[in-house]
Design a protein around this motif. Structure first.
Motif, short mmCIF file in Angstrom:
data_model
loop_
_atom_site.label_atom_id
_atom_site.label_comp_id
_atom_site.label_asym_id
_atom_site.label_seq_id
_atom_site.Cartn_x
_atom_site.Cartn_y
_atom_site.Cartn_z
N ARG A 247 6.93 48.62 29.70
CA ARG A 247 5.90 48.51 30.74
C ARG A 247 4.51 48.40 30.15
O ARG A 247 3.62 47.78 30.73
N GLU B 160 3.59 46.75 27.60
CA GLU B 160 3.30 45.46 26.96
C GLU B 160 3.09 44.36 28.00
O GLU B 160 3.71 44.37 29.06
N SER B 161 2.22 43.42 27.64
CA SER B 161 1.92 42.31 28.55
C SER B 161 3.06 41.29 28.51
O SER B 161 3.89 41.29 27.59
N ASP B 162 3.06 40.40 29.49
CA ASP B 162 4.04 39.31 29.50
C ASP B 162 3.96 38.51 28.20
O ASP B 162 4.98 38.12 27.63
N THR B 163 2.72 38.26 27.74
CA THR B 163 2.55 37.45 26.53
C THR B 163 3.16 38.16 25.32
O THR B 163 3.83 37.52 24.49
N GLU B 164 2.93 39.47 25.22
CA GLU B 164 3.50 40.21 24.08
C GLU B 164 5.03 40.21 24.13
O GLU B 164 5.69 39.98 23.11
N GLN C 290 9.14 45.49 38.09
CA GLN C 290 9.22 45.39 36.61
C GLN C 290 10.51 44.66 36.18
O GLN C 290 10.49 43.89 35.22
N ARG D 125 9.93 41.13 36.75
CA ARG D 125 9.02 40.62 35.71
C ARG D 125 9.83 40.24 34.46
O ARG D 125 9.64 39.17 33.87
#
Ligand code: NIG
Ligand code: FE
Length: 430
Positions: free
Chosen positions: A122, A124-128, A160, A163
Motif C-alpha cells: 500500500r 508504494e505508488s503504481d509506478t514503483e 487496493q 489497483r
C-alpha cells in the motif's frame, strides 16, 4: 513436397525435447515419457511452430528468412510458471533471517508476513510497483519462463485489490500473463470475517473485468471450506475460472473442494489427504506443487532446538508428492514467487529442487514445468509442447542434453528465449 518460406528456423539442436502432445494433462506413467529428437530443427512462422524434425528434413521443406543456430544446445518449450504473487511492495529479507536463526512456527509467520507485505504494498505508488514487476518479468524471461500466472492478494481492501489487478493488466511486456483475483488471501487484523468475505464477493464483478481467474487461500490460516465455497461459487457465477491455494499448512479438505468446484488447479497441497488425492485425480484438477516454499520455510530440512536435531515438519512431503503421482493427479511445478515464503523467480531452480527434494526423474520435472503447467492454466492446447500449430515460445539452452539443465544448478542455462516466434532474450549473440 514444395519448399515454403518461414520466418525462422531454430537449427541443428543437439536435442529438441517436448512433452508428448496430449489433450489433457499428463499423469501417472505418462509423466515418465519425454519426446527427444536429436540433431533436430524447429520451423516457425507467424508466431507458431510450423514443423519440428530432423535437421535435413526441415532444411528440405523450408526456406527461412532467418536462422538461429542451436547446434550443441537443447531446445524446449518455454517454461510456464502457473502460480506467482508478482505485484508486491517491500522485501522480507530481515524476517527471513529471524526465521532461520530462531524457532518461529511456520503457520504464524506466514499470516503475519502476508500482513506486513500488504502494508508495504500500500505504501508504494503504481509506478514503483509497476517498475518492480517489469524488472521481475525481465528476470523470469531471461531464466526461460515465457508464461506466468500472477495474482493480486496484497491489497486486502477492494480498491487496493483492484489497483493491483489494474497494474497487472497495464503491464507491457513480452511475457504472457494470466491474471488472478486473490481477494481472499487472509482476513486482515481487526476486520470481522463475515464482512470481509462479503466484501470479497461484492468486488467480484469489477475484478472480473480485470482477471479471468479467482483464487482463495483455503487453509486454517486463510479461509474455511464454507467461506471458500461461497466465494468460489459467486466467482463462477461472475464468470471466473477457479484455482485454489489448498491444504498448505494442514489438511482441511481444500483439495477435495477444488475438485468439487471443477477448479483447473489446486496449489501447494503439502498436507493433502488420500481422499484429496482421489478427488483431484477424478476431477483431473492439476496439482501444482511448490518445492521452493517448503525449502525456504525450512519445512523439509531438520531443525535445531536447544542444540538437538529435530525432524522436518513436512518430512512426508516426498511421500505426498509420490502418492499424488501414483494416485493419478496430474502434477505441475511453480515458483509461488512472493517476497515471503518463496522469493524465487526461477523455474529452473524449481525443477532442480523438485528433482532433489521429491526424487523425480528428468522427464517428470520437464513435463511438470511445461505441458502440465500449461494445462493448469487451461492453455495446454496452445503452449507447453513443441508441435505444429503450437505457440512458438521456446528456449535454447546452453547445454547439450536436457538432463544437464536440471543437473547443473546455481546458474542459468538459457542461451536464447523465443516468445511468439521472436528472440526476446539472448545470453550470447544470436
Ligand atoms: O502462496 N500461502 C499463502 N500465501 C502466499 C504468500 C505468502 C507470503 O507472502 O509469505 C503463498 O505462500
Ligand atoms: Fe501462493
Amino acid at each position: 513436397m514444395p519448399v515454403r518460406s518461414c520466418d525462422l528456423v531454430v537449427a541443428e539442436a543437439s536435442e529438441v525435447i517436448s512433452s508428448p502432445p496430449n489433450a489433457t494433462p499428463l499423469r501417472g506413467e505418462m509423466l515418465d515419457h519425454l519426446d527427444v529428437t536429436r540433431f533436430a530443427s524447429v520451423a516457425i512462422d507467424a508466431g507458431r511452430v510450423l514443423a519440428v524434425g530432423p535437421h535435413e528434413e526441415i532444411t528440405r521443406r523450408f526456406t527461412p528468412r532467418s536462422v538461429l543456430d542451436a547446434s550443441g544446445r537443447v531446445v524446449s518449450a518455454g517454461l510456464i510458471d502457473p502460480h506467482t504473487h508478482l505485484v508486491h511492495g517491500g522485501t522480507r529479507d530481515a524476517e527471513y533471517e529471524a526465521i532461520v536463526v530462531g524457532a518461529d512456527p511456520a503457520a504464524t509467520r506466514l499470516s503475519g508476513g502476508i500482513n506486513s507485505t500488504v502494508a508495504m504494498t500500500r505504501a508504494e505508488s503504481d509506478t514503483e510497483l509497476t517498475s518492480r514487476a517489469i524488472d521481475d518479468l525481465d528476470a523470469m524471461l531471461a531464466l526461460g519462463t515465457t508464461t506466468i500466472e500472477a495474482k493480486s492478494g496484497y491489497g486486502f481492501l477492494p480498491d487496493q485489490e483492484l489497483r493491483l489487478l489494474r497494474i497487472l493488466a497495464d503491464l507491457s511486456h513480452p511475457m504472457s500473463i494470466e491474471r488472478t483475483y486473490l481477494g481472499a488471501h487472509v482476513v486482515p487484523d481487526g476486520v470481522e470475517r463475515r464482512n470481509f468475505v462479503d466484501g470479497v464477493i461484492e468486488t467480484l464483478p469489477e475484478a472480473r473485468l480485470l482477471a479471468d481467474w479467482c483464487d482463495v487461500f483455503c487453509d486454517r490460516i486463510g479461509f474455511t471450506i464454507p467461506e471458500t465455497r461461497a466465494i468460489a461459487a459467486a466467482a463462477q457465477t461472475a464468470g471466473f475460472k477457479i484455482r485454489l491455494h489448498a491444504d498448505q499448512t494442514a489438511d482441511i479438505g481444500a483439495a477435495a473442494l477444488a475438485a468439487e468446484l471443477g477448479a483447473s488447479s489446486a496449489d501447494h497441497l503439502d498436507c493433502i489427504s488420500d481422499q484429496g488425492i482421489a478427488a483431484l485425480a477424478d476431477a483431473m484438477t492439476v496439482g501444482v506443487v511448490l518445492p521452493t516454499v517448503a525449502l525456504h520455510m525450512l519445512e523439509v530440512v531438520p531443525g535445531l532446538v536447544e542444540g538437538r536435531l529435530v525432524p522436518p515438519p513436512k518430512a512426508d512431503l516426498v511421500e505426498r508428492v509420490h502418492a499424488m503421482i501414483s494416485g493419478g493427479v496430474p502434477v505441475a511445478l511453480s515458483t509461488d514467487y512472493n517476497p515471503g515464503s518463496s522469493p524465487c523467480l526461477s523455474m529452473q531452480l524449481v525443477m532442480q529442487l523438485a528433482m532433489r527434494l521429491f526424487r523425480l526423474s528428468y522427464a517428470q520435472v520437464w513435463n511438470m514445468a511445461t505441458a502440465n503447467a500449461a494445462h493448469s492454466l487451461d492453455l495446454g492446447s496452445d503452449r507447453g509442447t513443441i508441435a505444429p500449430g503450437m505457440r512458438a515460445d521456446l528456449v535454447v539452452w546452453n547445454v547439450p542434453t536436457h538432463g544437464l539443465v536440471v543437473n547443473r544448478f546455481g546458474s542459468s542455462h538459457t542461451a536464447h528465449v523465443i516468445k511468439d516466434g521472436n528472440v526476446v532474450y539472448s545470453a550470447t549473440r544470436p
